[in-house]
Design an enzyme around this catalytic site. Structure first.
Site, PDB file in Angstrom:
ATOM      1  N   LYS A 211       0.831  -1.205   0.000  1.00 23.53           N
ATOM      2  CA  LYS A 211       0.000   0.000   0.000  1.00 23.53           C
ATOM      3  C   LYS A 211       0.867   1.257   0.000  1.00 23.53           C
ATOM      4  O   LYS A 211       0.559   2.237  -0.665  1.00 23.53           O
ATOM      5  CB  LYS A 211      -0.944   0.009   1.210  1.00 23.53           C
TER       6      LYS A 211
ATOM      7  N   ARG B 130     -12.431  -0.402   8.903  1.00 20.64           N
ATOM      8  CA  ARG B 130     -11.924  -1.673   9.411  1.00 20.64           C
ATOM      9  C   ARG B 130     -13.039  -2.601   9.885  1.00 20.64           C
ATOM     10  O   ARG B 130     -12.761  -3.726  10.296  1.00 20.64           O
ATOM     11  CB  ARG B 130     -10.928  -1.430  10.547  1.00 20.64           C
TER      12      ARG B 130
ATOM     13  N   ARG C   7      11.576  -4.078   5.075  1.00 19.82           N
ATOM     14  CA  ARG C   7      10.888  -2.870   4.627  1.00 19.82           C
ATOM     15  C   ARG C   7      11.528  -1.607   5.198  1.00 19.82           C
ATOM     16  O   ARG C   7      11.913  -1.552   6.369  1.00 19.82           O
ATOM     17  CB  ARG C   7       9.408  -2.923   5.041  1.00 19.82           C
TER      18      ARG C   7
ATOM     19  N   ARG D 164      10.550   0.275  10.804  1.00 20.48           N
ATOM     20  CA  ARG D 164       9.655   0.304  11.951  1.00 20.48           C
ATOM     21  C   ARG D 164      10.039  -0.756  12.972  1.00 20.48           C
ATOM     22  O   ARG D 164      10.447  -1.867  12.628  1.00 20.48           O
ATOM     23  CB  ARG D 164       8.209   0.077  11.495  1.00 20.48           C
TER      24      ARG D 164
ATOM     25  N   ARG E 209      -0.326  -9.001  13.722  1.00 13.54           N
ATOM     26  CA  ARG E 209      -1.007  -7.992  12.899  1.00 13.54           C
ATOM     27  C   ARG E 209      -1.788  -8.638  11.768  1.00 13.54           C
ATOM     28  O   ARG E 209      -2.891  -8.197  11.414  1.00 13.54           O
ATOM     29  CB  ARG E 209       0.018  -6.994  12.346  1.00 13.54           C
TER      30      ARG E 209
END
Length: 284
Positions: A61, A137, A176, A209, A220
């Site tokens: 995304k 969500r 990432r 992160r 997650r």
């Protein structure tokens, strides 16, 4: 006016069919070179977009949303960033949200919907459309969002879900890299920046992160799947959902997203064309 004979009607039908086929052929050529690893965007003057972008963490995304924002000159509303901005600016909605979060509660649906509404009304970047990222969500949130958008004559056009096997996400997420200011994302191996640990556009430092690790990712992902399946079903029923294979190179994912937009457009044009031809008696 002379009467229209059967031969003339058949000629008109044939011409319309050829024109429709030619339009489809030309539009499909726009995406034949979409498999490159890097994304190429060309701004579309006058085009607008109103969409939500769904996908698990690491699906891409953060790579696709900035490209959509650039191509359609729209705003990218990542709800986490939007919430933090409202709190930082000490707006009324931000103060309400901070009070709830400080007490350990969850920000209500109504506050989130009103924050989105505020952005759409006051953020100049949103004049040409929006890309919602991270919201809704739940099905209830989706219903409330649809109600607000429809009331403001900005109903959703697309719900794009980036789909990828959980096992592939582990290798993706642990490598990432993120540019905090823009949300642009890279990968140490699969999509590295031009210069080590620096954003391609600004040259500013990239970060990794703290929760981009295998243990956190599995938690997650479990939460994501639990929340997202009902939402995907909701948008499938409305006819605007499209699933995209996000295991491909970023350029091919980009191409597939644009093809999904074009397919929706062609379906709508076909429906409109059929209706018009029926009205003038050229299609049964």
């Amino acid at each position: 006016m002379a009467p229209i004979g059967d031969q003339t009607v058949e000629q008109l039908r044939d011409l319309v069919s050829k024109l429709e086929a030619r339009v489809d052929q030309l539009e499909s050529k726009l995406h034949q070179a979409g498999g490159d690893a890097k994304i190429r965007t060309t701004k579309v003057p006058g085009a607008s977009i109103r969409m939500i972008l769904m996908g698990p963490p690491g699906a891409g995304k953060g790579t696709q949303a900035p490209s959509l924002k650039e191509k359609y000159c729209a705003c990218h509303l990542a709800t986490g960033d939007m919430l933090r901005a409202q709190v930082a600016k000490k707006t009324q909605l931000g103060r309400e949200a901070k009070k709830i979060m400080d007490a350990g509660g969850l920000v209500s649906d109504d506050i989130m919907i009103n924050m989105i509404k505020d952005e759409l009304e006051n953020n100049l970047e949103c004049r040409n459309g929006f890309i919602l990222d991270g919201f809704p969500r739940t099905v209830t949130q989706a219903q409330k969002l649809d109600e607000m958008l429809t009331t403001n004559q900005r109903a959703l056009q697309h719900a794009i879900e980036l789909q990828i096997d959980d096992a592939l996400l582990v290798s993706r997420i642990t490598g990432r890299l993120i540019h905090p200011a823009s949300g642009r994302s890279y990968h140490k191996i699969f999509n590295p920046p031009k210069e080590f640990m620096k954003d391609d556009v600004t040259g500013e430092p990239l970060i990794q992160r703290s929760d981009d690790n295998e243990e956190s990712l599995k938690k997650r992902l479990a939460t994501y799947h639990l929340q997202t399946y009902p939402i995907a079903d909701y948008y499938k029923k409305t006819g605007i959902w499209k699933g995209i294979d996000a295991s491909q190179k970023p350029g091919q994912v980009w191409s597939d997203i644009l093809k999904a937009f074009d397919q929706d457009k062609q379906d709508k044009q076909s429906t409109t064309s059929s209706s018009l031809l029926s009205k003038i008696g050229l299609r049964n």
